[in-house]
Enzyme design. Structure first.
Site, PDB file in Angstrom:
ATOM      1  N   ASP A  16       7.095   0.210  -6.598  1.00  0.00           N
ATOM      2  CA  ASP A  16       8.161   1.033  -5.717  1.00  0.00           C
ATOM      3  C   ASP A  16       9.388   0.431  -5.876  1.00  0.00           C
ATOM      4  OD1 ASP A  16       8.994   2.404  -3.435  1.00  0.00           O
ATOM      5  OD2 ASP A  16       7.850   0.980  -2.073  1.00  0.00           O
ATOM      6  N   GLY A  19      14.360   3.987  -6.200  1.00  0.00           N
ATOM      7  CA  GLY A  19      15.397   4.376  -5.556  1.00  0.00           C
ATOM      8  C   GLY A  19      16.651   3.511  -4.985  1.00  0.00           C
ATOM      9  N   HIS A  33      14.341   6.041 -11.436  1.00  0.00           N
ATOM     10  CA  HIS A  33      13.113   6.442 -11.904  1.00  0.00           C
ATOM     11  C   HIS A  33      13.059   6.258 -13.549  1.00  0.00           C
ATOM     12  CE1 HIS A  33      11.703   7.476  -8.127  1.00  0.00           C
ATOM     13  NE2 HIS A  33      12.638   8.561  -7.947  1.00  0.00           N
ATOM     14  N   SER A  61       2.430  10.468  -5.976  1.00  0.00           N
ATOM     15  CA  SER A  61       1.441  10.496  -4.829  1.00  0.00           C
ATOM     16  C   SER A  61       1.419  11.930  -4.489  1.00  0.00           C
ATOM     17  CB  SER A  61       1.594   9.281  -3.811  1.00  0.00           C
ATOM     18  OG  SER A  61       2.545   9.883  -2.930  1.00  0.00           O
ATOM     19  N   GLU A  63       1.809  12.868  -1.579  1.00  0.00           N
ATOM     20  CA  GLU A  63       2.832  12.666  -0.637  1.00  0.00           C
ATOM     21  C   GLU A  63       4.036  13.033  -1.173  1.00  0.00           C
ATOM     22  OE1 GLU A  63       0.105  10.668  -0.449  1.00  0.00           O
ATOM     23  OE2 GLU A  63      -0.734  11.582   1.029  1.00  0.00           O
ATOM     24  N   ARG A  67       9.294  14.771  -1.005  1.00  0.00           N
ATOM     25  CA  ARG A  67      10.925  14.448  -1.588  1.00  0.00           C
ATOM     26  C   ARG A  67      11.640  15.621  -1.959  1.00  0.00           C
ATOM     27  NH1 ARG A  67      10.666   8.580  -4.400  1.00  0.00           N
ATOM     28  NH2 ARG A  67       9.044   7.799  -2.987  1.00  0.00           N
ATOM     29  N   LEU A 127      -5.926  -1.583 -24.343  1.00  0.00           N
ATOM     30  CA  LEU A 127      -5.578  -1.357 -22.926  1.00  0.00           C
ATOM     31  C   LEU A 127      -6.010   0.115 -22.492  1.00  0.00           C
ATOM     32  CD1 LEU A 127      -3.058  -3.027 -20.610  1.00  0.00           C
ATOM     33  CD2 LEU A 127      -3.043  -0.536 -20.690  1.00  0.00           C
ATOM     34  N   GLU A 199      -7.669  -8.144  -4.511  1.00  0.00           N
ATOM     35  CA  GLU A 199      -6.836  -9.025  -4.328  1.00  0.00           C
ATOM     36  C   GLU A 199      -5.272  -8.386  -4.405  1.00  0.00           C
ATOM     37  OE1 GLU A 199      -7.501 -11.935  -3.254  1.00  0.00           O
ATOM     38  OE2 GLU A 199      -9.468 -11.635  -3.547  1.00  0.00           O
TER      39      GLU A 199
END
Ligand code: FPP
Length: 238
Positions: A16, A19, A33, A61, A63, A67, A127, A199
């Site tokens: 996050d 922006g 981004h 996401s 959601e 945007r 990975l 965690e």
């Protein structure tokens, strides 16, 4: 560097602050981004060199469709460019890429880029990078239930273990550590099922600025925690 037994096997990240990073530089959000993608590639390298086996990142996401249209289409285009730019490097580094999320409503071009990334890296043993794209934790639980029913599981066969096998993250253990950058302290519908005992570390750093120092700080915080998984653990000895 910390001892290998305190290194989390699986780190999840909410990237996050893109922006705000761009805004601070009087740039359109898209540039945040774009810088965020470069940061992600650096963080993958850092995770590999610290022995982290699984990295799951929240790239888009369920959601995020809300945007502005130009930001959504900018992000979709950016992903295609990023795959073109970095896929060969990641594949060469032994990274296995898995996309988690609802592929139905993404464009054919993007679906093709994801399919290519997965196919090219399928047999890699380094990975595992899971990219959550058009992903929501609630969506994941619902799709797992639906697939379990479609697979013919009876009511008495549904339990935490059997349902886990239908979650989008069935290829990975549950995350040990969640890092969220950008100063907010919430989960935002990320791996809801999988993070029961994860965690959490919240960092004020904006994602494009996140580097080795911030990663090591989060790992040191994790190493100092006593994980009890609902048990009393060492507390009983106090
Ligand atoms: C949150 O910052 C960030 C996102 C919604 C997108 C993150 C996506 C990337 C870094 C690109 C990933 C690309 C690949 C190829 C996996 P924000 O826009 O909410 O920032 P703000 O809180 O400062 O407004």
């Amino acid at each position: 560097m910390q001892s290998p037994d305190t290194v989390p096997r699986h780190v999840a990240i909410v990237m996050d602050g893109n922006g705000r990073w761009a805004k601070k530089r009087y740039l359109p959000r898209f540039f945040g981004h774009k810088a965020g993608v470069d940061t992600l590639v650096r963080v993958i390298d850092s995770c590999r060199s610290r022995g982290i086996r699984y990295l799951t990142v929240y790239a888009f996401s369920s959601e995020n469709w809300r945007r502005p249209e130009d930001e959504v289409s900018g992000l979709m285009g950016l992903v295609i460019v990023a795959v073109t730019k970095y896929l060969a490097k990641l594949a060469g580094d032994g990274v296995r890429i898995v996309i988690i999320g609802d592929r139905e409503s993404v464009s054919d071009r993007l679906r093709k880029a994801w399919d290519e990334a997965e196919a090219l890296t399928r047999d890699n043993t380094g990975l595992t990078l899971s990219v959550a794209f058009n992903y929501g934790g609630r969506w994941d639980i619902v799709q797992a239930c639906r697939r379990a029913v479609a697979a013919g599981l009876r009511e008495d066969q549904i339990d935490e273990q059997s349902l886990s096998r239908f979650m989008a993250t069935a290829h990975a253990p549950d995350p040990d550590l969640l890092i969220r950058t950008g100063g907010e302290m919430r989960i935002s519908n990320f791996l809801l099922w999988q993070m029961a005992y994860t965690e959490m570390v919240f960092s004020d750093c904006l994602w494009p600025d996140f580097g080795e120092a911030e990663l090591d700080q989060a790992l040191a915080s994790f190493a100092g925690r006593e994980r009890r998984f609902g048990d009393v653990g060492a507390m009983a000895a106090r």
